[in-house]
Write a protein that holds these residues in place. Structure first.
Motif, short mmCIF file in Angstrom:
data_model
loop_
_atom_site.label_atom_id
_atom_site.label_comp_id
_atom_site.label_asym_id
_atom_site.label_seq_id
_atom_site.Cartn_x
_atom_site.Cartn_y
_atom_site.Cartn_z
N PRO A 164 17.76 11.77 2.15
CA PRO A 164 16.95 12.59 1.25
C PRO A 164 16.73 11.96 -0.12
N LEU A 165 17.76 11.29 -0.65
CA LEU A 165 17.59 10.62 -1.93
C LEU A 165 16.58 9.48 -1.83
N LEU A 166 16.66 8.72 -0.75
CA LEU A 166 15.80 7.55 -0.60
C LEU A 166 14.35 7.95 -0.41
N PHE A 167 14.10 8.94 0.45
CA PHE A 167 12.72 9.31 0.79
C PHE A 167 12.24 10.55 0.05
N ARG A 168 13.00 10.98 -0.96
CA ARG A 168 12.61 12.11 -1.82
C ARG A 168 12.39 13.38 -1.00
N ALA A 169 13.31 13.64 -0.08
CA ALA A 169 13.24 14.86 0.74
C ALA A 169 13.97 15.97 0.00
N GLY A 170 13.32 16.53 -1.00
CA GLY A 170 13.97 17.51 -1.85
C GLY A 170 14.41 18.76 -1.14
N ASP A 171 13.75 19.10 -0.01
CA ASP A 171 14.12 20.30 0.73
C ASP A 171 14.85 19.97 2.03
N GLN A 230 0.83 -1.18 0.00
CA GLN A 230 0.00 0.00 0.00
C GLN A 230 0.87 1.24 0.00
N SER A 231 0.31 2.37 -0.44
CA SER A 231 1.13 3.57 -0.52
C SER A 231 0.28 4.80 -0.27
N ALA A 232 0.96 5.89 0.06
CA ALA A 232 0.32 7.19 0.17
C ALA A 232 0.75 8.03 -1.02
N SER A 233 0.02 9.11 -1.27
CA SER A 233 0.38 9.97 -2.39
C SER A 233 1.69 10.68 -2.10
N PRO A 234 2.57 10.77 -3.09
CA PRO A 234 3.87 11.39 -2.85
C PRO A 234 3.76 12.89 -2.67
N THR A 235 4.67 13.44 -1.89
CA THR A 235 4.78 14.88 -1.75
C THR A 235 5.47 15.45 -2.98
N PRO A 236 4.92 16.50 -3.60
CA PRO A 236 5.58 17.08 -4.77
C PRO A 236 6.98 17.55 -4.42
N LEU A 237 7.90 17.40 -5.38
CA LEU A 237 9.28 17.83 -5.18
C LEU A 237 9.58 19.02 -6.07
N ARG A 267 5.48 5.42 2.43
CA ARG A 267 4.76 4.21 2.01
C ARG A 267 4.88 3.96 0.51
N TRP A 268 4.79 5.02 -0.28
CA TRP A 268 4.94 4.76 -1.72
C TRP A 268 6.40 4.48 -2.08
N VAL A 269 7.34 5.07 -1.34
CA VAL A 269 8.75 4.72 -1.55
C VAL A 269 8.97 3.24 -1.25
N GLN A 270 8.37 2.76 -0.15
CA GLN A 270 8.46 1.35 0.21
C GLN A 270 7.88 0.47 -0.89
N ARG A 271 6.70 0.84 -1.37
CA ARG A 271 6.05 0.05 -2.41
C ARG A 271 6.89 0.01 -3.69
N GLU A 272 7.33 1.19 -4.14
CA GLU A 272 8.10 1.24 -5.38
C GLU A 272 9.46 0.55 -5.23
N HIS A 273 10.05 0.67 -4.06
CA HIS A 273 11.34 0.02 -3.82
C HIS A 273 11.19 -1.50 -3.90
N CYS A 274 10.17 -2.02 -3.23
CA CYS A 274 9.95 -3.48 -3.24
C CYS A 274 9.65 -3.97 -4.66
N ASN A 275 8.84 -3.23 -5.38
CA ASN A 275 8.52 -3.63 -6.75
C ASN A 275 9.76 -3.58 -7.65
#
Length: 313
Positions: free
Chosen positions: A202-209, A10-17, A221-229
């Motif tokens: 920051p690279l892993l969790f897309r913490a652009g700021d 399962q995943s949550a919507s990503p935060t815009p970067l 959660r979506w990072v986890q999903r995409e990483h596993c896939n």
């Protein structure tokens, strides 16, 4: 009402970067400098280690890559693999606690670029297995570099508990003013902060700021999903084990063709105990030394002012 635990798919919507590689020195500062900027290259030169260690050379084949995200039993896996004879098993703590400080080398590795086994070996040559930070951030690159190694995808079933653990550890470190200030007063501390807080997490969790709290709450959660896939798509099922910390010894030993030990599976680095111990080690190793450097800096400034007043005024 309590939130339901979620599965790893399962995943949550990503935060815009804005720009992925624009990282603030602290999450809430009003400015950011791209990491590829000449400014950071200059800072890295200023904080270069006076006696950098020689590149490592591989002594045994890489055998196991544990590519799960942080706080998914990575140190427990390290202890288990060491018990099974995989010595040395490299963990994220090695990046900052290694007797030979190789942390600048991780800042020089660029995710998404082709990184050869020889280049990884300069940092991991003494290891036959790897888990945690390096293995998760550079999972795709390591899988390509070490095609004969078996791959363990370590995960957490309870994603609510996983997010809480991330918040108590990674976010806590990211929001530490003491750690950040110390990073400007001690070379080793600088590289620990630079590698983890400006590159790896920051690279892993897309913490652009650079704001890890917002990134983890919005993206984990979506990072986890995409990483596993991604891992499932890169690794043949015969070479891959999907493993949860609750699974313990049996599936791991069967996958690695090792006898099951007659001891309890290790449980290391809990947020309230193991992580706290590591923080105390950080304080002793870096913060105290940084305070000493600050005192010396202050004394030097006072002496300079006194001398200037004596000879110039």
């Amino acid at each position: 009402m309590a939130r339901k635990s979620s599965s790893p798919t399962q995943s949550a919507s990503p935060t815009p970067l804005t720009t992925l590689l624009k990282i603030n020195p602290l999450p809430y500062l009003a400015f950011s400098i791209p990491l590829h900027s000449p400014v950071w290259h200059l800072v890295e030169r200023l904080y270069a280690l006076p006696s950098p260690p020689a590149p490592r050379k591989r002594t045994q084949p890489m055998q196991v890559l544990c590519v799960g995200l942080p706080r998914t039993g990575t140190e427990s896996l390290q202890q288990a693999l060491l018990h099974l004879g995989y010595d040395h098993t490299y963990h994220g703590w090695d990046i900052v606690y290694d007797d030979e400080v190789h942390s600048p080398g991780w800042a020089g590795r660029r995710k998404g670029a082709v990184i050869t086994a020889a280049e990884f070996d300069e940092l991991l040559g003494h290891s036959v297995a790897v888990t945690d930070a390096a293995a998760s951030v550079f999972a795709a690159e390591m899988i390509a570099a070490y095609p004969e190694a078996k791959v363990v995808l370590n995960m957490r079933r309870d994603l609510d508990a996983w997010e809480t653990s991330l918040d108590k550890t990674l976010v806590h470190a990211n929001e530490s003013w003491g750690f950040w200030i110390a990073s400007w007063l001690d070379r080793e501390c600088f590289w620990a902060w630079h590698v983890y807080e400006r590159f790896l997490w920051p690279l892993l969790f897309r913490a652009g700021d650079g704001d890890m709290k917002r990134a983890i709450r919005g993206n984990a959660r979506w990072v986890q999903r995409e990483h596993c896939n991604m891992i499932r798509g890169l690794v043949h099922k015969d070479r891959l084990l999907e493993w949860y910390i609750e699974d313990g010894w049996e599936p791991l030993c069967k996958f690695l063709d090792k006898p099951v030990p007659k001891v309890e599976f290790p449980h290391a680095n809990a947020a309230k105990s193991g992580w706290k111990t590591r923080e105390e080690q950080c304080n002793k190793r870096w913060v105290e030394r940084a305070l000493g450097n600050l005192i010396l800096l202050g004394l030097g400034l006072v002496v300079s002012i006194v001398v200037a007043r004596m000879y110039l005024f």
